[in-house]
Design a protein around this motif. Structure first.
Motif, PDB file in Angstrom:
ATOM      1  N   GLU A   1      -4.969  12.231  -2.961  1.00 28.49           N
ATOM      2  CA  GLU A   1      -4.224  11.931  -4.180  1.00 28.49           C
ATOM      3  C   GLU A   1      -2.999  12.821  -4.208  1.00 28.49           C
ATOM      4  O   GLU A   1      -3.120  14.042  -4.300  1.00 28.49           O
ATOM      5  CB  GLU A   1      -5.076  12.165  -5.425  1.00 28.49           C
TER       6      GLU A   1
ATOM      7  N   SER B   1      -2.746   5.396   1.196  1.00 26.79           N
ATOM      8  CA  SER B   1      -3.563   4.391   1.880  1.00 26.79           C
ATOM      9  C   SER B   1      -3.957   4.806   3.299  1.00 26.79           C
ATOM     10  O   SER B   1      -4.811   4.170   3.905  1.00 26.79           O
ATOM     11  CB  SER B   1      -2.822   3.055   1.921  1.00 26.79           C
TER      12      SER B   1
ATOM     13  N   TYR C   1      -5.959   8.962   2.228  1.00 26.87           N
ATOM     14  CA  TYR C   1      -6.798   8.873   1.022  1.00 26.87           C
ATOM     15  C   TYR C   1      -6.694  10.088   0.109  1.00 26.87           C
ATOM     16  O   TYR C   1      -7.520  10.266  -0.773  1.00 26.87           O
ATOM     17  CB  TYR C   1      -8.255   8.581   1.378  1.00 26.87           C
TER      18      TYR C   1
ATOM     19  N   ILE D   1      -3.172   7.378  -4.665  1.00 22.52           N
ATOM     20  CA  ILE D   1      -3.964   7.632  -3.462  1.00 22.52           C
ATOM     21  C   ILE D   1      -3.210   7.068  -2.252  1.00 22.52           C
ATOM     22  O   ILE D   1      -2.857   5.885  -2.234  1.00 22.52           O
ATOM     23  CB  ILE D   1      -5.355   6.959  -3.553  1.00 22.52           C
TER      24      ILE D   1
ATOM     25  N   HIS E   1       0.824  -1.209   0.000  1.00 26.80           N
ATOM     26  CA  HIS E   1       0.000   0.000   0.000  1.00 26.80           C
ATOM     27  C   HIS E   1       0.859   1.262   0.000  1.00 26.80           C
ATOM     28  O   HIS E   1       1.819   1.355   0.767  1.00 26.80           O
ATOM     29  CB  HIS E   1      -0.946   0.004   1.194  1.00 26.80           C
TER      30      HIS E   1
END
Length: 68
Positions: free
Chosen positions: A60, A55, A58, A53, A15
């Protein structure tokens, strides 16, 4: 400071995580400090930086992750 950043990103693999979240979780002085470290990691040992994005928050933004 590179080792704690490397370990944190590796723990979250695969992630992605942004510099801001790294700085917050590791109590770094600024996101710019995390940015310096993640730029050093990028391209080495399976670490990659890209726009994606995060993790954790959230958002960008530029993130780093360890490919597994």
């Amino acid at each position: 400071m590179l080792d704690p950043v490397r370990a944190f990103v590796a723990r979250l693999a695969p992630h992605p995580v942004c510099d801001g979240c790294i700085a917050e979780r590791l109590n770094l002085t600024t996101p710019q400090r995390a940015n310096q470290e993640t730029r050093l990691l990028a391209g080495n040992e399976g670490f990659e930086r890209r726009r994606d994005i995060c993790s954790l928050c959230y958002g960008e933004k530029m993130v780093i992750r360890l490919r597994v």
